[in-house]
Design an enzyme around this catalytic site. Structure first.
Site, PDB file in Angstrom:
ATOM      1  CE  LYS A 176      -4.228  -0.277   0.672  1.00 49.49           C
ATOM      2  NZ  LYS A 176      -5.071  -0.862  -0.399  1.00 49.49           N
TER       3      LYS A 176
ATOM      4  CB  THR B  56      -2.149  -3.609  -0.648  1.00 47.99           C
ATOM      5  OG1 THR B  56      -3.470  -3.362  -1.115  1.00 47.99           O
ATOM      6  CG2 THR B  56      -1.341  -4.297  -1.740  1.00 47.99           C
TER       7      THR B  56
ATOM      8  CG  HIS C  62     -12.724  15.712   5.823  1.00 44.64           C
ATOM      9  ND1 HIS C  62     -13.582  16.479   6.567  1.00 44.64           N
ATOM     10  CD2 HIS C  62     -13.062  15.936   4.529  1.00 44.64           C
ATOM     11  CE1 HIS C  62     -14.414  17.128   5.762  1.00 44.64           C
ATOM     12  NE2 HIS C  62     -14.107  16.821   4.524  1.00 44.64           N
TER      13      HIS C  62
ATOM     14  CD  GLN D  77     -19.482  25.560   7.668  1.00 46.21           C
ATOM     15  OE1 GLN D  77     -18.836  24.928   8.509  1.00 46.21           O
ATOM     16  NE2 GLN D  77     -20.264  24.951   6.793  1.00 46.21           N
TER      17      GLN D  77
HETATM   18  O1  URC Z   1     -17.025  22.111  10.068  1.00 47.79           O
HETATM   19  C1  URC Z   1     -17.707  21.459   9.269  1.00 47.79           C
HETATM   20  N1  URC Z   1     -18.626  22.097   8.503  1.00 47.79           N
HETATM   21  C2  URC Z   1     -19.413  21.437   7.609  1.00 47.79           C
HETATM   22  O2  URC Z   1     -20.264  22.056   6.905  1.00 47.79           O
HETATM   23  C3  URC Z   1     -19.235  20.053   7.490  1.00 47.79           C
HETATM   24  N2  URC Z   1     -19.813  19.095   6.708  1.00 47.79           N
HETATM   25  C4  URC Z   1     -19.233  17.912   7.029  1.00 47.79           C
HETATM   26  O3  URC Z   1     -19.526  16.816   6.489  1.00 47.79           O
HETATM   27  N3  URC Z   1     -18.293  18.091   7.995  1.00 47.79           N
HETATM   28  C5  URC Z   1     -18.272  19.407   8.291  1.00 47.79           C
HETATM   29  N4  URC Z   1     -17.531  20.120   9.171  1.00 47.79           N
END
Ligand code: URC
EC number: 1.7.3.3
Length: 300
Positions: free
Chosen positions: A12, A57, A251, A223
């Protein structure tokens, strides 16, 4: 014409693992990109389609996450030595293991009380500027900015209470990693003429506000963090009327170690590179007119 199998290897590539170690409120991180190449008695899988000697893998990827949990990541070398020894000693068909590791360096974000779990990636950012002028003194537009400033909080981030429809699978979380790459352009008020503005000092202060607001905000969403970052700049810098922020949500998913009998108390994460949430907004001084381009992606 008869053929023979030449050099071959498999494994991998680019498993992105982030290991968080907590000493009370002080967190430590190691961030690796691990690529595994195994070789040995692999004729049968190539020439006859027999997988009897093939360690998947996928298993090698899981081993990276499990070892990160069980042994931690003291250094790239130590981690790679442990993996190489494991594959070669545990599988008869595997005679050679080559483990390549890239490690991404992070520094602590200075100057806030929350810095014990807030980090900025080393050597990533680019400072940018865009000036437009058509000869009319009123037409000056000076934008300063940065791109590629990668930051991470290993706690003080939650995400829950969102809309759920039939396609929603995201679990709610009360404690997650929040990481983003700050891309921003801010607009200076007034004309650049007269007393020589100290652009370098202004840049350093603005960058400092962005980092301090990222580190110091207890976040219920990216946000909300974005707005806190933009507001801090406009509040603290009288010469800046507007800032546009484009923040990809980098993420970090908790690695599922339950199949291996291991728990994962926010220690081992898979750092996904795509797809990513992209959160973008402009923050303005009340009464100012928006003029920074909405799409920052193709700007300098
Ligand atoms: O801070 C976040 N805002 C989002 O609008 C969002 N959407 C998501 O799937 N994860 C997150 N995290």
């Amino acid at each position: 014409m008869p053929t023979v199998l030449g050099q071959n290897q498999y494994g991998k590539a680019e498993t992105r693992v982030v290991r968080v170690t907590r000493e009370g409120p002080v967190h430590h991180i190691r961030d690796l990109n691990v690529s595994i190449a195994l070789s040995g008695a692999m004729d049968d899988v190539h020439t006859r389609g027999s997988n009897a000697g093939v360690l998947p893998t996928d298993t090698t990827k899981n081993t990276v996450f499990a070892f990160a949990k069980e042994y931690g990541i003291a250094s790239a070398e130590e981690f790679a030595v442990r993996l190489a020894r494991h594959f070669v000693s545990q599988q008869e068909t595997i005679h050679t293991a080559r483990i390549r590791v890239e490690e991404y360096g992070w520094d602590r974000i200075p100057a806030t009380g929350g810095a014990a779990h807030s980090f900025v990636r080393r050597g990533q950012e680019t400072r940018t500027a865009q000036v437009t002028y058509d000869g009319d003194g009123e037409s000056w537009q000076v934008l300063s900015g940065l791109k590629g400033l990668v930051v991470m909080n290993t706690t003080d981030s939650e995400f829950h209470g969102y809309v759920k429809d039939r396609y929603t699978t995201l679990p709610e979380t009360r404690d997650r990693i929040l990481a983003t790459e700050v891309n921003a352009f801010w607009r200076h008020a007034g004309r650049p003429e007269g007393e020589k503005p100290d652009w370098d000092a202004s840049y350093e202060r603005t960058r400092g506000h962005l980092l301090a607001a990222f580190a110091g905000t207890y976040s219920l969403s990216l946000q909300q963090t974005l707005y806190a970052m933009g507001s801090r700049v406009v509040d603290q810098e009288p010469g800046i009327d507007e800032i546009r922020l484009s923040l990809p949500n980098k993420h970090h998913f908790l690695a599922d170690l339950r199949p291996f009998g291991l728990d994962n108390d926010n220690e081992v994460y898979f750092a996904a590179d795509r797809p990513y949430g992209l959160i973008e907004a402009t923050v303005l001084r009340d009464g100012a007119t928006a003029a920074v381009p909405v799409d920052l992606t193709n700007l300098p």
